[in-house]
Design an enzyme around this catalytic site. Structure first.
Site, PDB file in Angstrom:
ATOM      1  N   TRP A  27       0.997  -1.133   0.011  1.00 28.76           N
ATOM      2  CA  TRP A  27      -0.047  -0.196  -0.014  1.00 28.76           C
ATOM      3  C   TRP A  27       0.797   1.158  -0.003  1.00 28.76           C
ATOM      4  O   TRP A  27       0.686   2.318  -0.488  1.00 28.76           O
ATOM      5  CB  TRP A  27      -1.064   0.011   1.242  1.00 28.76           C
ATOM      6  CG  TRP A  27      -2.046  -1.145   0.969  1.00 28.76           C
ATOM      7  CD1 TRP A  27      -2.285  -2.181   1.690  1.00 28.76           C
ATOM      8  CD2 TRP A  27      -2.946  -1.055  -0.211  1.00 28.76           C
ATOM      9  NE1 TRP A  27      -3.044  -2.986   0.934  1.00 28.76           N
ATOM     10  CE2 TRP A  27      -3.573  -2.422   0.051  1.00 28.76           C
ATOM     11  CE3 TRP A  27      -3.175  -0.293  -1.194  1.00 28.76           C
ATOM     12  CZ2 TRP A  27      -4.860  -2.417  -0.714  1.00 28.76           C
ATOM     13  CZ3 TRP A  27      -4.398  -0.351  -1.960  1.00 28.76           C
ATOM     14  CH2 TRP A  27      -5.127  -1.625  -1.773  1.00 28.76           C
TER      15      TRP A  27
ATOM     16  N   LYS B 227     -12.354  -1.357   7.027  1.00 26.96           N
ATOM     17  CA  LYS B 227     -11.621  -2.494   7.819  1.00 26.96           C
ATOM     18  C   LYS B 227     -11.715  -2.293   9.404  1.00 26.96           C
ATOM     19  O   LYS B 227     -11.984  -3.177   9.977  1.00 26.96           O
ATOM     20  CB  LYS B 227     -10.201  -2.094   7.451  1.00 26.96           C
ATOM     21  CG  LYS B 227      -9.705  -2.360   6.080  1.00 26.96           C
ATOM     22  CD  LYS B 227      -8.325  -2.063   5.834  1.00 26.96           C
ATOM     23  CE  LYS B 227      -7.910  -2.062   4.303  1.00 26.96           C
ATOM     24  NZ  LYS B 227      -8.020  -3.505   3.794  1.00 26.96           N
TER      25      LYS B 227
ATOM     26  N   ASP C 106      -1.425   7.077   6.388  1.00 22.34           N
ATOM     27  CA  ASP C 106      -2.693   6.278   5.822  1.00 22.34           C
ATOM     28  C   ASP C 106      -2.874   5.181   6.963  1.00 22.34           C
ATOM     29  O   ASP C 106      -2.048   4.301   7.172  1.00 22.34           O
ATOM     30  CB  ASP C 106      -2.151   5.541   4.416  1.00 22.34           C
ATOM     31  CG  ASP C 106      -3.188   4.539   4.063  1.00 22.34           C
ATOM     32  OD1 ASP C 106      -4.320   4.317   4.676  1.00 22.34           O
ATOM     33  OD2 ASP C 106      -2.951   3.862   3.073  1.00 22.34           O
TER      34      ASP C 106
END
Length: 362
Positions: free
Chosen positions: A103, A197, A173
């Protein structure tokens, strides 16, 4: 209701049963207004209350200092990969990216196509088995910002702490570990997280941003890609993902009722310890894929001795009601995502299954 699955999906992921039950009760008639929350105007007082309350709860739970705003945006973290450099990369400045896995790499590649970037640190030499030490992060004084990924969902690694970047804005993030533990928000100028999530269903992205960073943002962008557009309108410039924000609001209330982030961290450590102990006590039958000091509280990754054994593990675990244990398609192996809403009982059941599978196949 039949027995609920042991849900270890990486996202969209488990939601608290209490939240689902309340949403079910309110689905057709939200608080006696004769309509579902999905049917009402986002300009209505009912939705504005949900929006305002959710923003306030994010601030309360994370202890967000004055001088920050909470925004609810769309497009997921992937849109933030582009919005951040578009808004904050200025000519003559570079954005520093800490590369910790898939990511972080996606965010870096997106920024490279927009402006000047540099690698502030990387875990590549270890095969991304550990997070870079804070002292390894190259904070260039003239950098536009430093960007890091707090938790790598695919690799199963997580920063234990975060760097002090001085006058250089730190951007994080937090898509897969927001609200799993207390976080010093004051270290960051901007935090973003896709909700699917640890906070709610897909469709909404939470952004916590310092006011002065918004003021410095590029004003020569399409309206929807400007942070000041959403800050000035309290996230109501266009039609928001109403139902996703509503569910996030319920999840935030659930976290508060559970005892806040100190309690969430304690619960998360207790339940993940069950699974890590099953790995570490297996005599090598299970092999952890991350160094112990970089292990995630949210995504536990491990391997078995062969592809055949892993296939058998997936088959038998599915028969026992376990869902989502197959690793990401890019890396394979096993992954158990143990987000806030995954009950202790599910983690205990998985640890018991792992120990039994080892005894029968070791």
């Amino acid at each position: 209701m039949t027995k609920r699955a042991y849900n270890f999906n990486a996202g969209p992921a488990a939601l608290p049963l209490e939240v689902l039950q309340q949403a079910q009760e309110e689905f057709v008639d939200y608080r006696g207004i004769g309509m579902s929350i999905m049917e009402i105007s986002h300009r209505s007082k009912e939705y504005e209350q949900v929006n305002d309350e959710a923003q306030s709860l994010v601030k309360e739970l994370l202890g967000v200092p004055d001088g920050y705003q909470v925004l609810f945006l769309q497009g997921g973290a992937s849109t933030q990969f582009a919005m951040i450099p578009m808004n904050f990369l200025k000519p003559g400045q570079a954005g520093g990216y800490v590369l910790t896995g898939s990511w972080a790499d996606k965010a870096y590649k997106e920024a490279k196509g927009i402006g000047e970037t540099y690698v502030a640190a990387t875990g590549e030499a270890s095969g991304f088995r550990r997070m870079p030490a804070l002292g390894e992060i190259d904070v260039q004084p003239e950098a536009a910002y430093i960007h890091l990924t707090s938790n790598e969902t695919i690799a199963g690694s997580q920063f234990a702490d975060f760097p002090d970047t001085g006058n250089v804005p730190l951007i994080g993030d937090f898509s897969s570990d927001i609200l799993c533990r207390p976080t010093d928000v004051s270290k960051f100028s901007l935090i973003y997280a896709g909700a699917q999530k640890n906070l709610g269903p897909s469709g909404v992205t939470v952004v916590i941003v310092r006011d002065e960073l918004v003021e410095r943002a590029n004003k020569n962008l399409p309206t929807m890609l400007r942070f000041d557009t959403h800050a000035q309108s309290k996230s109501l410039y266009n039609t928001p993902p109403v139902y996703s924000v509503y569910i996030a609001n319920l999840v935030l209330k659930w976290i508060k009722a559970t005892g806040g982030l100190e309690a969430m961290e304690r619960i998360n450590r207790d339940k993940t310890k069950l699974i890590y102990d099953a790995i570490d006590g297996s005599g090598g039958f299970y092999r952890g894929l991350v160094e112990p000091d970089s292990r995630s509280l949210m995504n536990i990754t491990f391997a078995l001795g062969s592809e055949e054994l892993e296939a058998q593990f997936i088959k038998e675990s599915a028969q026992q009601g376990f869902v989502g244990l197959k690793g990401h398609r890019d890396v394979g192996h096993m992954r158990a995502s143990t987000y806030n809403a995954v009950p202790y009982e599910s983690c205990k059941a998985l640890a018991d299954f792992m120990n039994d599978f080892r005894r029968r196949n070791g």
